[in-house]
Design an enzyme around this catalytic site. Structure first.
Site, PDB file in Angstrom:
ATOM      1  N   GLU A 255      26.164  44.467  33.730  1.00 33.94           N
ATOM      2  CA  GLU A 255      26.701  43.138  33.970  1.00 33.94           C
ATOM      3  C   GLU A 255      26.559  42.248  32.735  1.00 33.94           C
ATOM      4  O   GLU A 255      27.445  41.459  32.420  1.00 33.94           O
ATOM      5  CB  GLU A 255      26.017  42.483  35.180  1.00 33.94           C
ATOM      6  CG  GLU A 255      26.412  43.098  36.513  1.00 33.94           C
ATOM      7  CD  GLU A 255      27.900  42.956  36.810  1.00 33.94           C
ATOM      8  OE1 GLU A 255      28.535  42.011  36.290  1.00 33.94           O
ATOM      9  OE2 GLU A 255      28.437  43.780  37.556  1.00 33.94           O
TER      10      GLU A 255
ATOM     11  N   TYR B  64      27.292  33.922  38.585  1.00 28.19           N
ATOM     12  CA  TYR B  64      28.092  35.136  38.741  1.00 28.19           C
ATOM     13  C   TYR B  64      27.219  36.386  38.606  1.00 28.19           C
ATOM     14  O   TYR B  64      27.287  37.286  39.445  1.00 28.19           O
ATOM     15  CB  TYR B  64      29.228  35.204  37.712  1.00 28.19           C
ATOM     16  CG  TYR B  64      29.764  36.617  37.618  1.00 28.19           C
ATOM     17  CD1 TYR B  64      30.650  37.103  38.575  1.00 28.19           C
ATOM     18  CD2 TYR B  64      29.316  37.503  36.635  1.00 28.19           C
ATOM     19  CE1 TYR B  64      31.104  38.419  38.541  1.00 28.19           C
ATOM     20  CE2 TYR B  64      29.757  38.812  36.591  1.00 28.19           C
ATOM     21  CZ  TYR B  64      30.650  39.266  37.536  1.00 28.19           C
ATOM     22  OH  TYR B  64      31.074  40.572  37.517  1.00 28.19           O
TER      23      TYR B  64
ATOM     24  N   ASP C 112      34.849  36.647  39.616  1.00 31.01           N
ATOM     25  CA  ASP C 112      35.135  36.744  38.187  1.00 31.01           C
ATOM     26  C   ASP C 112      36.626  36.489  37.969  1.00 31.01           C
ATOM     27  O   ASP C 112      37.379  36.213  38.912  1.00 31.01           O
ATOM     28  CB  ASP C 112      34.679  38.084  37.612  1.00 31.01           C
ATOM     29  CG  ASP C 112      35.657  39.220  37.899  1.00 31.01           C
ATOM     30  OD1 ASP C 112      36.448  39.124  38.872  1.00 31.01           O
ATOM     31  OD2 ASP C 112      35.624  40.219  37.163  1.00 31.01           O
TER      32      ASP C 112
END
Length: 340
Positions: free
Chosen positions: A52, A135, A153
């Protein structure tokens, strides 16, 4: 982030067939999803977390080899935390935005010190880690731990904008209305919601792309509000990030030299690549790299000199790297040396 198993349907446009969207897009993902190592069952939460960080503003094809080498070298947070942050920056290579490497190293240290070396599953605990925003915290909790959270996203926003809102592109930046829509579209069932997050993200990345969507391959083309509206144009033209001649390019070139050099190099060797505005000539053309330096250093150093950045720009970029702690200076025998 939404975790409750409710669906605020008042935020959905009238006639939205949510169940069909869930079923078709999720099935498409099960049939068509890329086999990425951080999606495999054997991948640890740490592996998901590393992915990520690396995938922020960086394509999968560039991330894959770096992620694989990173996980081979540092398979746990404790392995990374035991190394200096400069090694994380060096291993980051050409992924760009190297402060992400610093922050990932800081997160690894925090995980060791505060969580016994295990990536926490809770959203708030993740959010408290260095470099983890809303996020990333939601994505880790969903993709590493199978918890229910709303992941939003750019790819997901684009699928929502077209399939549900009938717009060519989402807003320039995330709005409250888009967040409400994403939460309204979330399946109530936790496993299905995790699949939905991954599936919509993948659909946006592979099919519902920004510039050339392949609508004929989309599992919900007949349900898409944008297609039904005749594919209206966006109300703005997305601009790609410039690169050539920018501070980012110059900073990256300096970082490439420092990554290649496993020993400190003379500061003047780097700043000598600057050119004067009046003549376009190198400020220090006679500087030579030490003869015993690794051969790999000569290539990035030549690339820096070939850029011929203005001396002022190079000084500014160099000072920024020092301020961001991506480079550090030491003085030896009256000579200023610089390293990661």
């Amino acid at each position: 982030m939404t975790t409750e198993a409710s669906t605020p349907t008042q935020h959905l446009p009238e006639g939205t067939n949510v169940e069909a969207l869930h079923q078709r897009i999720n099935q498409w993902f099960l049939d068509q999803a890329r086999d990425l190592p951080w999606r495999r069952d054997e991948c640890t939460p740490w592996g998901v977390m590393v992915s990520e960080f690396m995938l922020q503003q960086t394509p999968v094809k560039r991330v894959l080899p770096v992620w694989e080498e990173w996980m081979r070298r540092w398979p746990t947070p404790a392995d990374l935390a035991a190394e200096p942050a400069s090694e994380a920056v060096r291993a980051w290579g050409r992924l760009g935005y190297p402060r992400r490497a610093q922050r990932l190293h800081g997160a690894a240290v925090a995980i060791v010190e505060q969580h016994g070396g295990e990536v926490p599953a809770e959203y708030d605990a993740l959010l408290a880690l260095p470099g983890v925003g809303s996020y990333t915290a939601a994505a880790i909790s969903v993709f590493a731990f199978g918890l229910r959270a709303t992941v939003i996203d750019t790819n997901i926003r684009r699928v929502h904008a077209r399939a549900v809102s009938g717009k060519a592109l989402p807003s320039r930046s995330l709005t409250a209305a888009e967040t409400r829509l994403a939460e309204a579209l979330m399946p109530a069932d936790t496993p299905t919601s995790c699949l939905w997050n991954a599936a919509t993200m993948e659909l946006g990345a592979l099919v519902c792309t920004a510039k050339s969507p392949t609508c004929q391959l989309c599992p919900v083309e007949d349900l898409c509000a944008w297609v039904a509206a005749g594919k209206p144009e966006a109300d703005y033209t997305p601009k790609g990030q410039s690169w050539h001649g920018t501070d980012r390019q110059v900073r990256g070139a300096v970082m490439a030299v420092l990554r290649a050099a496993h020993e400190p190099v003379e500061r003047d060797l780097i700043l000598g690549a600057g050119t004067t505005a009046a003549t376009g000539a190198s400020a220090s053309p006679d500087l030579a790299f030490p003869a015993d330096a690794p051969a790999a250093v000569h290539r990035p150093l030549k690339a820096l000199y070939d850029l011929s950045p203005a001396a002022e720009q190079l000084q500014r970029c160099y000072a920024g790297l020092l301020a961001d702690s991506l480079a550090r200076e030491v003085t030896q025998g009256g000579t200023v040396l610089v390293s990661l």
